[in-house]
Design a protein around this motif. Structure first.
Motif, PDB file in Angstrom:
ATOM      1  N   ALA A  62       0.826  -1.204   0.000  1.00  0.00           N
ATOM      2  CA  ALA A  62       0.000   0.000   0.000  1.00  0.00           C
ATOM      3  C   ALA A  62       0.863   1.258   0.000  1.00  0.00           C
ATOM      4  N   THR A  63       1.908   1.280   0.828  1.00  0.00           N
ATOM      5  CA  THR A  63       2.745   2.478   0.899  1.00  0.00           C
ATOM      6  C   THR A  63       3.463   2.711  -0.424  1.00  0.00           C
ATOM      7  N   GLY A  64       4.041   1.640  -0.968  1.00  0.00           N
ATOM      8  CA  GLY A  64       4.726   1.774  -2.250  1.00  0.00           C
ATOM      9  C   GLY A  64       3.762   2.258  -3.319  1.00  0.00           C
ATOM     10  N   ALA A  65       2.575   1.653  -3.346  1.00  0.00           N
ATOM     11  CA  ALA A  65       1.583   2.009  -4.359  1.00  0.00           C
ATOM     12  C   ALA A  65       1.146   3.456  -4.203  1.00  0.00           C
ATOM     13  N   MET A  66       1.036   3.915  -2.958  1.00  0.00           N
ATOM     14  CA  MET A  66       0.587   5.287  -2.732  1.00  0.00           C
ATOM     15  C   MET A  66       1.541   6.287  -3.402  1.00  0.00           C
ATOM     16  N   PHE A  67       2.849   6.054  -3.237  1.00  0.00           N
ATOM     17  CA  PHE A  67       3.791   6.981  -3.866  1.00  0.00           C
ATOM     18  C   PHE A  67       3.734   6.869  -5.382  1.00  0.00           C
ATOM     19  N   GLY A  68       3.498   5.639  -5.885  1.00  0.00           N
ATOM     20  CA  GLY A  68       3.288   5.483  -7.316  1.00  0.00           C
ATOM     21  C   GLY A  68       2.092   6.305  -7.777  1.00  0.00           C
ATOM     22  N   GLY A  69       1.036   6.310  -6.958  1.00  0.00           N
ATOM     23  CA  GLY A  69      -0.163   7.076  -7.288  1.00  0.00           C
ATOM     24  C   GLY A  69       0.101   8.567  -7.302  1.00  0.00           C
ATOM     25  N   PHE A  70       0.855   9.051  -6.310  1.00  0.00           N
ATOM     26  CA  PHE A  70       1.234  10.475  -6.296  1.00  0.00           C
ATOM     27  C   PHE A  70       1.966  10.830  -7.583  1.00  0.00           C
ATOM     28  N   ALA A  71       2.970  10.005  -7.907  1.00  0.00           N
ATOM     29  CA  ALA A  71       3.763  10.281  -9.109  1.00  0.00           C
ATOM     30  C   ALA A  71       2.869  10.247 -10.338  1.00  0.00           C
ATOM     31  N   GLY A  72       1.913   9.318 -10.351  1.00  0.00           N
ATOM     32  CA  GLY A  72       1.015   9.210 -11.501  1.00  0.00           C
ATOM     33  C   GLY A  72       0.181  10.456 -11.691  1.00  0.00           C
TER      34      GLY A  72
END
Lengths: 462, 300
Positions: free
Chosen positions: A335-345
């Motif tokens: 979840a944490t890794g994905a969250m930063f991916g989402g921010f970058a997206g």
């Protein structure tokens, strides 16, 4: 293990003799590899039939270059490398790191903050566009993605080959909500992050029981599923055509970067119109997002959950027997890794103003993974350097127009961009299998903090 | 019913191709425990070699019997593709064999990018269509079976039989299985581990080259980026069947082929890949080491 000739022959042959033999072999192999692919070229003629064009001269050049390269390497390169290695082994332990080394992070951050200012002073606002956008923002996006993936792979040791899925979720979340509901970037940024984190958990649940390469293939499949859904769910995502007209980010609602708006930045501040302001603003935005990622990563490593991640990476069974809940540990990492991916997206969508499934292919996941591994997993500084080298290096290839003078006007360096990128991945990995930074800062220590060699840590066992 | 049988035949054809590629993945994984990401591109190189050989044959001779042309294409593709895989193993994987697990994975991804772009640079980025080689179609009780499909299934069966014999009955196969179980022990008992691994890569590439030739014959077109999708599907097949297990790879290939053709026939062709990948995920939830895979023993 890399030695290919038997040791008895080594004793007899001098390096130069051996080099001749190796060069001959290398030339023969190159001839075999390239005879059909470089010697001949398939082309379409006017009636759309395939014909063969012969290029034996080019083939000869490539084969000879390979042989000569191999000769030089075996005759001179290898002995020199071995001497250097022996010298290094004899030399006493390295002296205390110099000023630059000790303050690498501080200097790096300072340079990043000054970068657009220096560029603007050197080439003016209009000229700065390319340098701030293509180099600055582009590299920083990858830094942020790689730091996000680093939480999953470098800290928790879960091999994720579909990280780009979360990037896509973030980008589409902003693109869809921004264009349909007109919500601002500042509301949608956390929303996109949350949504990506949600998808991270969704992916996490089914793969909890999987280990190692099974995990890798399921995450890869997940990334592909997201992309295929984006392509095929045309009613919502507009298919391969993508979504355009994504609203720009505003300066916290105070100033806008749309020329037509009444609070356009140059009207508010009374300066000349330029597209560069927006790019510079975006540059600082992504820089701050990157620093946020780094800060959160560093702080998380000191929290129980971060320590649980690292324990999970080192040994899952020991972890479980010590009472760590591996389910929540894995899910929080995803979840944490994905969250930063989402921010970058969502940042990516705002910067491009356009998203399409084309941007979220497996190659992107592979590039991000390569940056994490090349940087030395778990080391934030190393990952940033790797992103700079790999992304900056390929971007520079777009600028090498002077090569046209050498190779003729038909030569397009851009065509060779991904070829060189792939080869660079191989070469850097062979040269530094542990990545640029091969040692770790331990989070828990007795009395004195000492760097741990990367060889003592496990990674990516899922 | 006829429609169903028709789809079964289509699935069998597709599954044969996936199975041939999947064997390369599973063998390499079994013996050195790495995902050879470049294998899909090796398959593409095989298809491209077959294409170029086909064009050479067309340029040199007025007409060549189709069987002989196919045979020559296959053999040259096998030889050349093996050389590619052998070189890649030697250059990119062997120096990293003692290194940590992700290092060869990254060089494999790098090699995959480099290979497909090498073909793009040298052969151009456009689709390469060829005229149909075999166009005969038989119709039995409303089910049409093309000669192409028969050739694909036949070649696959013959190759698999040959391959089964190699792995199970020859000393080479014994050496391979020994390396798979315990590389250090095999080396102590006199098995040339490096050579065995090289041969494994060569065998995998040869099978992929045949798959490439069959792919070219079946679809009549090839492009530099063709390695990725069949590669991922074949890898999925290998994992579905249980990575490291040879019958599993073939079974997985056939399953993926059936799923794809059935899904395209009865549901939607757009989502056939989504279906294949979803079924992979679902199967792995219940059988975490694939259908025929041995469960991983955790040593403490």
């Amino acid at each position: 293990m890399a030695v290919t000739v038997s040791p008895e022959r080594d004793v007899v042959a001098t390096p130069v003799q051996r080099a001749f033999r190796e060069a001959f072999y290398a030339g023969a192999i190159a001839l075999g590899l390239f005879v059909l692919f470089i010697g001949l070229r398939t082309d379409q003629n006017i009636s759309n039939e395939l014909i063969l064009v012969q290029r034996w001269g080019l083939l000869a050049i490539v084969v000879i270059l390979t042989a000569v390269g191999r000769f030089l390497y075996v005759a001179f390169g290898q002995p020199a490398l071995e001497r250097a290695k022996a010298q290094k082994a004899e030399a006493p332990a390295a002296a205390a790191p110099g000023f630059v080394r000790r303050n690498f992070n501080t200097i790096g951050i300072a340079v990043l903050f000054l970068y657009p200012i220096v560029i603007v002073m050197l080439v003016g606002f209009q000229g700065s566009l390319k340098w701030v956008d293509n180099f600055g923002i582009q590299i920083l996006i990858y830094v942020m993605l790689a730091w996000g993936l680093n939480i999953v792979i470098g800290l928790a040791g879960l091999l994720d080959l579909g990280y780009v899925a979360f990037y896509a979720v973030g980008a589409y979340a902003y693109a869809l909500l921004g264009t349909h509901f007109g919500l601002s970037f500042w509301i949608l940024l956390p929303a996109a992050g949350l949504m990506a984190a949600f998808w991270g958990v969704m992916l996490g649940f089914p793969v909890l029981r999987l280990r190692g390469d099974y995990l890798a293939i399921v995450t890869l499949a997940f990334g592909e599923i997201i992309r295929l859904v984006l392509i095929n769910w045309r009613e919502v995502t507009n298919g391969s055509a993508g979504i355009s007209g994504i609203p720009k980010v505003s300066f916290f609602g105070l100033m806008s970067f749309n020329v037509s708006d009444p609070n356009y930045i140059s009207k508010v501040l009374g300066i000349a119109q330029s597209g560069a302001y927006y790019k510079i603003f975006l540059y600082y935005l992504i820089l701050l997002l990157c620093l946020l990622t780094a800060f959160v990563t560093i702080r998380l490593r000191r929290l129980p959950v971060g320590r649980a991640w690292e324990a999970l990476r080192e040994d899952e069974i020991a972890c479980r027997s010590l009472g760590i809940n591996t389910t929540t540990t894995k899910l929080t990492a995803f979840a944490t890794g994905a969250m930063f991916g989402g921010f970058a997206g969502s940042f990516f969508a705002a910067r491009q103003g356009f998203v399409s499934p084309e941007s979220f292919v497996f190659l992107e996941s592979a590039i991000i993974l390569a940056i994490v591994v090349l940087g030395g997993m778990g080391s934030l500084g190393g990952i940033a350097v790797a992103a700079l080298v790999m992304i900056g290096g390929t971007e520079i290839l777009r600028e090498l127009d002077f090569l046209k003078v050498v190779f003729g006007p038909d030569f397009t360096p851009e065509l060779y961009r991904m070829l060189l990128f792939g080869m660079a991945m191989v070469i850097v990995m062979l040269w530094k299998p542990r990545g640029f930074v091969g040692s770790r800062e331990p989070t828990a220590f007795l009395k004195e903090r000492r760097a741990v060699s990367g060889s003592f840590t496990k990674e990516g066992h899922g | 019913m006829q429609y169903f049988v028709q789809q079964l035949i289509n699935g069998l054809t597709l599954g044969s191709i996936y199975g041939l590629i999947a064997i390369g993945y599973t063998m390499v994984y079994g013996i050195i425990g790495m995902i050879n990401f470049a294998h899909g591109d090796i398959f593409m190189v095989g298809a491209f070699t077959a294409l170029i050989v086909f064009l050479i044959l067309g340029a040199l001779f007025y007409s060549v019997p189709v069987v002989i042309a196919l045979l020559i294409m296959m053999i040259v593709a096998m030889l050349l593709t093996s050389l590619y895989n052998w070189t890649i193993e030697k250059v990119a994987y062997r120096p990293l064999r003692g290194s940590f697990r992700l290092a060869p994975l990254i060089t494999a991804i790098g090699m995959s990018i480099a290979l497909s772009n090498f073909v793009q640079v040298t052969q151009g980025p456009r689709n390469k269509p060829i005229p149909p080689l075999v166009s005969k179609v038989y119709t039995v009780e409303g089910v049409s079976v093309s000669l192409k499909q028969i050739i694909i299934v036949l070649v696959t069966v013959v190759l698999l039989a040959l391959f089964w014999y190699l792995v199970n009955k020859t000393s080479l196969g014994r050496a391979q299985r020994a390396c798979e179980q315990d590389r250090k022990m095999a080396a102590l008992l006199g098995v040339d581990v490096d050579r065995t691994i090289s041969i494994t890569f060569i065998m995998g590439a040869a099978l992929a080259a045949v798959a490439g030739t069959l792919f070219l014959m079946y679809y009549g077109v090839v492009v530099f980026s063709d390695g990725f999708v069949p590669g991922v599907k074949a890898f999925t097949a290998a994992v579905l069947g249980g990575i490291g297990s040879l019958p599993g790879a073939v079974l997985g290939g056939l399953l993926i082929g059936f799923i794809e053709s059935m899904w395209s026939a009865y549901f939607s062709i757009d989502y056939k890949d989504v279906a294949a990948f979803s079924i992979l995920a679902i199967v792995l939830i219940f059988l975490p080491s694939g259908i025929l895979g041995r469960p991983e023993v955790e040593k403490v």
